[in-house]
Design a protein around this motif. Structure first.
Motif, PDB file in Angstrom:
ATOM      1  N   ALA A  37       6.780  -9.997  -9.910  1.00  0.00           N
ATOM      2  CA  ALA A  37       5.857  -9.188 -10.698  1.00  0.00           C
ATOM      3  C   ALA A  37       6.358  -9.041 -12.132  1.00  0.00           C
ATOM      4  O   ALA A  37       5.575  -8.939 -13.076  1.00  0.00           O
ATOM      5  CB  ALA A  37       5.682  -7.816 -10.061  1.00  0.00           C
ATOM      6  N   HIS A  38       7.715  -9.035 -12.295  1.00  0.00           N
ATOM      7  CA  HIS A  38       8.307  -8.790 -13.612  1.00  0.00           C
ATOM      8  C   HIS A  38       8.738 -10.065 -14.336  1.00  0.00           C
ATOM      9  O   HIS A  38       9.072 -10.002 -15.503  1.00  0.00           O
ATOM     10  CB  HIS A  38       9.571  -7.919 -13.462  1.00  0.00           C
ATOM     11  N   SER A  64      -4.113  -9.723  -7.585  1.00  0.00           N
ATOM     12  CA  SER A  64      -2.915  -8.908  -7.829  1.00  0.00           C
ATOM     13  C   SER A  64      -1.700  -9.646  -7.289  1.00  0.00           C
ATOM     14  O   SER A  64      -1.822 -10.579  -6.484  1.00  0.00           O
ATOM     15  CB  SER A  64      -3.024  -7.544  -7.144  1.00  0.00           C
ATOM     16  N   CYS A  65      -0.540  -9.198  -7.723  1.00  0.00           N
ATOM     17  CA  CYS A  65       0.715  -9.724  -7.186  1.00  0.00           C
ATOM     18  C   CYS A  65       0.822  -9.376  -5.706  1.00  0.00           C
ATOM     19  O   CYS A  65       1.282 -10.178  -4.891  1.00  0.00           O
ATOM     20  CB  CYS A  65       1.883  -9.114  -7.955  1.00  0.00           C
ATOM     21  N   THR A  66       0.355  -8.174  -5.370  1.00  0.00           N
ATOM     22  CA  THR A  66       0.379  -7.726  -3.981  1.00  0.00           C
ATOM     23  C   THR A  66      -0.389  -8.713  -3.105  1.00  0.00           C
ATOM     24  O   THR A  66       0.092  -9.125  -2.037  1.00  0.00           O
ATOM     25  CB  THR A  66      -0.247  -6.319  -3.871  1.00  0.00           C
ATOM     26  N   SER A 104       2.687 -10.873 -11.263  1.00  0.00           N
ATOM     27  CA  SER A 104       1.671  -9.836 -11.482  1.00  0.00           C
ATOM     28  C   SER A 104       1.154  -9.886 -12.909  1.00  0.00           C
ATOM     29  O   SER A 104       1.927 -10.045 -13.860  1.00  0.00           O
ATOM     30  CB  SER A 104       2.246  -8.443 -11.232  1.00  0.00           C
ATOM     31  N   TYR A 162      13.418   2.283  -9.670  1.00  0.00           N
ATOM     32  CA  TYR A 162      12.328   2.873  -8.911  1.00  0.00           C
ATOM     33  C   TYR A 162      12.882   4.005  -8.079  1.00  0.00           C
ATOM     34  O   TYR A 162      14.077   4.055  -7.816  1.00  0.00           O
ATOM     35  CB  TYR A 162      11.731   1.833  -7.945  1.00  0.00           C
ATOM     36  N   ASP A 220       9.170 -11.585  -5.146  1.00  0.00           N
ATOM     37  CA  ASP A 220       8.286 -10.684  -5.858  1.00  0.00           C
ATOM     38  C   ASP A 220       8.658 -10.815  -7.328  1.00  0.00           C
ATOM     39  O   ASP A 220       9.645 -10.229  -7.783  1.00  0.00           O
ATOM     40  CB  ASP A 220       8.469  -9.247  -5.357  1.00  0.00           C
ATOM     41  N   ALA A 233       4.764  -2.393  -3.119  1.00  0.00           N
ATOM     42  CA  ALA A 233       4.022  -3.628  -2.818  1.00  0.00           C
ATOM     43  C   ALA A 233       4.890  -4.697  -2.160  1.00  0.00           C
ATOM     44  O   ALA A 233       4.396  -5.474  -1.331  1.00  0.00           O
ATOM     45  CB  ALA A 233       3.403  -4.184  -4.094  1.00  0.00           C
ATOM     46  N   LYS A 250       2.283  -5.136 -17.156  1.00  0.00           N
ATOM     47  CA  LYS A 250       3.217  -6.256 -17.102  1.00  0.00           C
ATOM     48  C   LYS A 250       3.246  -7.050 -18.418  1.00  0.00           C
ATOM     49  O   LYS A 250       2.421  -6.829 -19.300  1.00  0.00           O
ATOM     50  CB  LYS A 250       2.867  -7.159 -15.915  1.00  0.00           C
TER      51      LYS A 250
HETATM   52  C1  LIG Z   1       3.712  -4.171 -10.466  1.00  0.00           C
HETATM   53  C2  LIG Z   1       4.525  -4.571  -9.308  1.00  0.00           C
HETATM   54  C3  LIG Z   1       3.951  -5.092  -8.150  1.00  0.00           C
HETATM   55  C4  LIG Z   1       2.473  -5.068  -7.906  1.00  0.00           C
HETATM   56  O1  LIG Z   1       1.766  -5.846  -8.758  1.00  0.00           O
HETATM   57  P1  LIG Z   1       0.163  -5.791  -8.612  1.00  0.00           P
HETATM   58  O2  LIG Z   1      -0.275  -6.943  -9.465  1.00  0.00           O
HETATM   59  O3  LIG Z   1      -0.264  -4.469  -9.135  1.00  0.00           O
HETATM   60  O4  LIG Z   1      -0.151  -5.991  -7.192  1.00  0.00           O
HETATM   61  C5  LIG Z   1       4.766  -5.566  -7.151  1.00  0.00           C
HETATM   62  N1  LIG Z   1       6.100  -5.504  -7.250  1.00  0.00           N
HETATM   63  C6  LIG Z   1       6.701  -4.995  -8.337  1.00  0.00           C
HETATM   64  C7  LIG Z   1       8.189  -4.986  -8.389  1.00  0.00           C
HETATM   65  C8  LIG Z   1       5.936  -4.487  -9.386  1.00  0.00           C
HETATM   66  O5  LIG Z   1       6.527  -3.940 -10.447  1.00  0.00           O
END
Ligand SMILES: *Cc1c(COP(=O)(O)O)cnc(C)c1O
Length: 400
Positions: free
Chosen positions: A169-170, A54-56, A191, A342, A167, A83, A196
């Motif tokens: 993720a996006h 995971s991104c986390t 992520s 968010y 981060d 996260a 995603k």
């Molecule tokens: C989805 C998301 C994460 C977490 O990603 P995972 O792969 O589910 O751990 C972290 N930060 C942001 C901004 C996200 O949108």
């Protein structure tokens, strides 16, 4: 008509790629992941990429590699998903939460700078909606506070200042001033979660800056060991002839990505350029149809940047939180699933319990209060895109 918010766009070739791994005799981390990792490094202009579950995990892995722990501070925006901040808590460090700029989804370099103390080890910035942070002024801010930095291990010494972690993720595939996400921050975590741009159902990747003054081979090896119980040999290496013996060098987590999932991601990666193009097409169409409404949409491209087109963030001028929620309900009754990105962290129980107060983050709360996110994904047909935008437009224009 029912339009889901963010369904996975799985094609026949993805199914085939996963099936091939299932038939291959090697289903966990192995050759397919290695290929995907290499392709990602080339794409991001980095030397190596570690696939994780995971991104986390990727974010946490970067903190653990940096040796961040109790007594340390890490700065993070209030306007993000949990996260980005929870990983700071996981490693036992202190979460230092900062507000975004008025009318913005981003934290200014000046705000980051003011929050840096002699305990700060890292900043975790968020590439919101797939728009990359402008990292140049953030690095300048870090540089100005360099004398405060107290390194407590070799990697921190080598870097010699507060580390910038993104981060992302996006933001896979986003660029700014010609640099792709992954290539500019010290560490960047992507992520591959189901909602995603590119998905392995669950998954992620951590890459790092090729200009870091470190031994990249050594750092890559350390990060991989930290994803595999702290074991100095992977399962694949152990499976080779007379290679059973291993050592555990630290009591680390398990956060590797199996090849079944890597295959799904690598298959989508091969068409990722067209995925990005389609997302930008949809953004442009939404912008066009909503142009005569009293709204502000986040910009996804400009002279010096192009986002990954991950989320269509729209602020409804003059709407209260209740009005916004009604808008989402009205969209839903027309079959359109919307979302909010968010609810700021201080408004969530976990962070309230840690002592954070919404009143300290007025800009984040203002951004949140009238924000709505429209569906943006590659399963949308042109007809559906127009349907979504017109449904929103009609609601906005018919407001007394
Ligand atoms: C989805 C998301 C994460 C977490 O990603 P995972 O792969 O589910 O751990 C972290 N930060 C942001 C901004 C996200 O949108």
């Amino acid at each position: 008509m029912f339009i889901p918010f963010s369904p996975p766009d799985i094609r026949e070739e993805d199914v085939e790629a996963v099936a091939a791994v299932l038939r291959s005799g090697w289903i966990t981390s192995g050759p397919v992941g290695a290929e995907f990792s290499e392709a990602l490094s080339t794409y991001c202009d980095t030397v190596d990429t570690v696939l994780v579950n995971s991104c986390t995990s990727g974010l946490e892995l970067s903190l653990r590699a940096l040796g961040v722990g109790p007594g340390d501070e890490v700065i993070v925006p209030a306007y993000t998903y949990t996260a980005s901040a929870s990983v700071i808590d996981h490693v036992g460090a202190k979460i230092v939460m900062v507000d975004v700029e008025p009318g913005s989804f981003f934290v200014s370099a000046g705000t980051f700078e003011s929050a840096i103390t002699d305990r700060t080890k890292a900043i975790i910035a968020v590439d919101m909606a797939g728009v990359m942070n402008d990292t140049r002024p953030i690095y300048e801010a870090i540089e100005r506070r360099k004398e405060l930095f107290v390194p407590t291990n070799q990697l921190q010494e080598q870097i010699g200042r507060v580390a910038l972690i993104i981060d992302a993720a996006h933001s896979l595939g986003a660029s700014r001033e010609g640099y792709r996400a992954g290539s500019v921050a010290d560490f960047t975590a992507f992520s591959f979660h189901a909602v995603k741009n590119l998905t392995t159902a669950e998954g992620g990747a951590l890459t790092w800056n090729k200009n870091l003054p470190v031994d990249h081979k050594e750092l890559g090896a350390l990060l991989r060991v930290l994803t595999l119980h702290g074991q100095n040999k992977s399962a694949l290496e152990k499976s080779k002839a007379s290679s059973w013996e291993y050592d555990i060098v630290s009591p680390a987590y398990k956060m590797n990505l199996p090849d079944i999932l890597a295959a799904m991601g690598y298959s989508q990666f091969k068409r990722y350029d067209s995925i990005l193009d389609r997302r930008h097409e949809i953004v442009a169409r939404y912008d066009e149809i909503l142009a005569d409404t009293d709204t502000v949409a986040l910009r996804h491209s400009g002279e010096d940047f192009r986002s990954s087109g991950h989320l269509y963030l729209l602020r409804l001028n003059g709407y209260s939180q209740e009005d916004r929620n009604q808008f989402i309900a009205d969209m839903h009754s027309q079959g359109v699933s919307c979302n909010v990105h968010y609810k700021p962290l201080p408004a969530l129980t976990a962070y309230r319990n840690l002592g954070f107060k919404t009143s300290d983050y007025p800009n984040s709360m203002a951004q949140y209060s009238n924000e709505v996110t429209l569906p943006l994904h590659t399963c949308l047909t042109d007809e559906q895109v127009d349907y979504v935008a017109n449904a929103a437009r009609n609601l906005l224009l018919s407001r007394p």
